[in-house]
Design a protein around this motif. Structure first.
Motif, PDB file in Angstrom:
ATOM      1  N   ARG A 184     -52.886  15.009-101.401  1.00 39.98           N
ATOM      2  CA  ARG A 184     -53.223  14.122-100.285  1.00 39.98           C
ATOM      3  C   ARG A 184     -52.002  13.267 -99.933  1.00 39.98           C
ATOM      4  O   ARG A 184     -51.368  12.681-100.806  1.00 39.98           O
ATOM      5  N   GLY A 185     -51.659  13.252 -98.628  1.00 36.66           N
ATOM      6  CA  GLY A 185     -50.532  12.459 -98.155  1.00 36.66           C
ATOM      7  C   GLY A 185     -49.210  13.195 -98.139  1.00 36.66           C
ATOM      8  O   GLY A 185     -48.244  12.709 -97.551  1.00 36.66           O
ATOM      9  N   ASP A 186     -49.123  14.355 -98.781  1.00 38.03           N
ATOM     10  CA  ASP A 186     -47.882  15.128 -98.769  1.00 38.03           C
ATOM     11  C   ASP A 186     -47.579  15.627 -97.358  1.00 38.03           C
ATOM     12  O   ASP A 186     -48.477  15.980 -96.607  1.00 38.03           O
ATOM     13  N   THR A 187     -46.293  15.681 -97.040  1.00 40.10           N
ATOM     14  CA  THR A 187     -45.841  16.185 -95.745  1.00 40.10           C
ATOM     15  C   THR A 187     -45.507  17.662 -95.875  1.00 40.10           C
ATOM     16  O   THR A 187     -44.744  18.057 -96.761  1.00 40.10           O
ATOM     17  N   LEU A 188     -46.064  18.474 -94.982  1.00 39.71           N
ATOM     18  CA  LEU A 188     -45.741  19.897 -94.929  1.00 39.71           C
ATOM     19  C   LEU A 188     -44.433  20.079 -94.167  1.00 39.71           C
ATOM     20  O   LEU A 188     -43.538  20.783 -94.609  1.00 39.71           O
ATOM     21  N   PHE A 189     -44.329  19.422 -93.004  1.00 40.52           N
ATOM     22  CA  PHE A 189     -43.088  19.403 -92.237  1.00 40.52           C
ATOM     23  C   PHE A 189     -43.104  18.235 -91.278  1.00 40.52           C
ATOM     24  O   PHE A 189     -44.144  17.627 -91.039  1.00 40.52           O
ATOM     25  N   LYS A 190     -41.911  17.905 -90.756  1.00 38.65           N
ATOM     26  CA  LYS A 190     -41.740  16.788 -89.821  1.00 38.65           C
ATOM     27  C   LYS A 190     -41.176  17.293 -88.501  1.00 38.65           C
ATOM     28  O   LYS A 190     -40.540  18.353 -88.453  1.00 38.65           O
ATOM     29  N   ILE A 239     -40.187  32.921 -82.936  1.00 35.94           N
ATOM     30  CA  ILE A 239     -38.869  32.446 -82.501  1.00 35.94           C
ATOM     31  C   ILE A 239     -38.405  31.280 -83.376  1.00 35.94           C
ATOM     32  O   ILE A 239     -39.214  30.573 -83.970  1.00 35.94           O
ATOM     33  N   GLU A 240     -37.098  31.105 -83.418  1.00 35.06           N
ATOM     34  CA  GLU A 240     -36.511  29.994 -84.159  1.00 35.06           C
ATOM     35  C   GLU A 240     -36.549  28.759 -83.283  1.00 35.06           C
ATOM     36  O   GLU A 240     -35.929  28.714 -82.214  1.00 35.06           O
ATOM     37  N   VAL A 241     -37.314  27.780 -83.716  1.00 35.37           N
ATOM     38  CA  VAL A 241     -37.517  26.576 -82.935  1.00 35.37           C
ATOM     39  C   VAL A 241     -37.774  25.421 -83.904  1.00 35.37           C
ATOM     40  O   VAL A 241     -38.377  25.626 -84.954  1.00 35.37           O
ATOM     41  N   PRO A 242     -37.319  24.217 -83.579  1.00 32.36           N
ATOM     42  CA  PRO A 242     -37.626  23.096 -84.466  1.00 32.36           C
ATOM     43  C   PRO A 242     -39.120  22.754 -84.401  1.00 32.36           C
ATOM     44  O   PRO A 242     -39.783  23.000 -83.388  1.00 32.36           O
ATOM     45  N   ARG A 243     -39.646  22.216 -85.473  1.00 31.22           N
ATOM     46  CA  ARG A 243     -41.057  21.824 -85.514  1.00 31.22           C
ATOM     47  C   ARG A 243     -41.304  20.741 -84.457  1.00 31.22           C
ATOM     48  O   ARG A 243     -40.586  19.741 -84.404  1.00 31.22           O
ATOM     49  N   PRO A 244     -42.316  20.934 -83.602  1.00 32.57           N
ATOM     50  CA  PRO A 244     -42.587  19.952 -82.549  1.00 32.57           C
ATOM     51  C   PRO A 244     -43.483  18.798 -83.001  1.00 32.57           C
ATOM     52  O   PRO A 244     -43.649  17.825 -82.274  1.00 32.57           O
TER      53      PRO A 244
END
Length: 161
Positions: A38-44, A89-94
Motif C-alpha cells: 500500500r502506497g508504493d509507486t508503480l511509476f510516475k 510505442i516508446e512514450v513517457p508515462r503520462p
C-alpha cells in the motif's frame, strides 16, 4: 501461479480478448509478477515506459501532478491493463500509478508484445481496429469539449460600486 493460470487471467483482460490462446500464452510466458505494498509507486509522470501491466489483485490510483497537489484521475481494479500505449510505442508515462492497497501485477514487456504481434498478424489486425475505434471516440470527446469551451457564453465582468 502456473502458466495456465496466467494464461486464463490474461484472456480475461478486455484488451486481450481478441488474441488467440497461443498469442496469450506467449505473453504469459514472458510476463513477470510484481508486488506492491500500500502506497508504493508503480511509476510516475515522465518515467520511461517499456511495458504494460495487468492488475491481478489490489487497487491502483492513477493521478496527475498539478500545482501544489495531486489530481486523482481514476481507480484501477483487477483485470485492467495499465499502460497499454507502452506496449506499442516508446512514450513517457503520462500519469502516476500508486497502490491503494497491497497489489499484484503482471508486467508485460513491449518487446514481447511486439514479437507476439509479428507472429500473429490476425491479432495485430484486431488490435488495430480496436485502437482505431477508441481513438475515434477520444477525438470525438475532445472535439465536443473544444466546442463546449469555445461556444460557452462569456460572462460580462462584475462591476463593483
Amino acid at each position: 501461479m502456473t502458466l495456465e493460470t496466467d494464461v486464463a487471467l490474461l484472456q480475461g483482460v478486455p484488451a486481450f480478448e481478441v488474441l488467440t490462446p497461443e498469442a496469450v500464452r506467449i505473453l504469459a510466458i514472458s510476463a513477470d509478477q510484481q508486488r506492491l505494498a500500500r502506497g508504493d509507486t508503480l511509476f510516475k509522470v515522465g518515467d520511461p515506459a517499456d511495458c504494460g501491466y495487468v492488475l491481478l489483485s489490489g487497487r491502483l490510483e492513477l493521478s496527475t501532478d498539478g500545482p501544489g497537489r495531486r489530481r486523482r484521475l481514476s481507480e484501477v481494479l483487477p483485470g485492467a491493463l495499465v499502460g497499454e500505449t507502452a506496449l506499442l510505442i516508446e512514450v513517457p508515462r503520462p500519469v502516476n500509478a500508486r497502490a491503494l492497497e497491497p497489489s499484484v501485477l503482471m508486467r508485460i514487456p513491449r518487446g514481447t508484445f511486439l514479437r507476439m504481434l509479428e507472429g500473429f498478424p490476425e491479432a495485430a489486425a484486431h488490435l488495430r481496429e480496436r485502437i482505431a475505434t477508441r481513438l475515434e471516440a477520444t477525438i470525438a470527446d475532445l472535439d465536443a469539449l473544444r466546442r463546449a469551451r469555445l461556444e460557452a457564453p462569456v460572462r460580462p465582468p462584475l462591476h463593483r460600486r
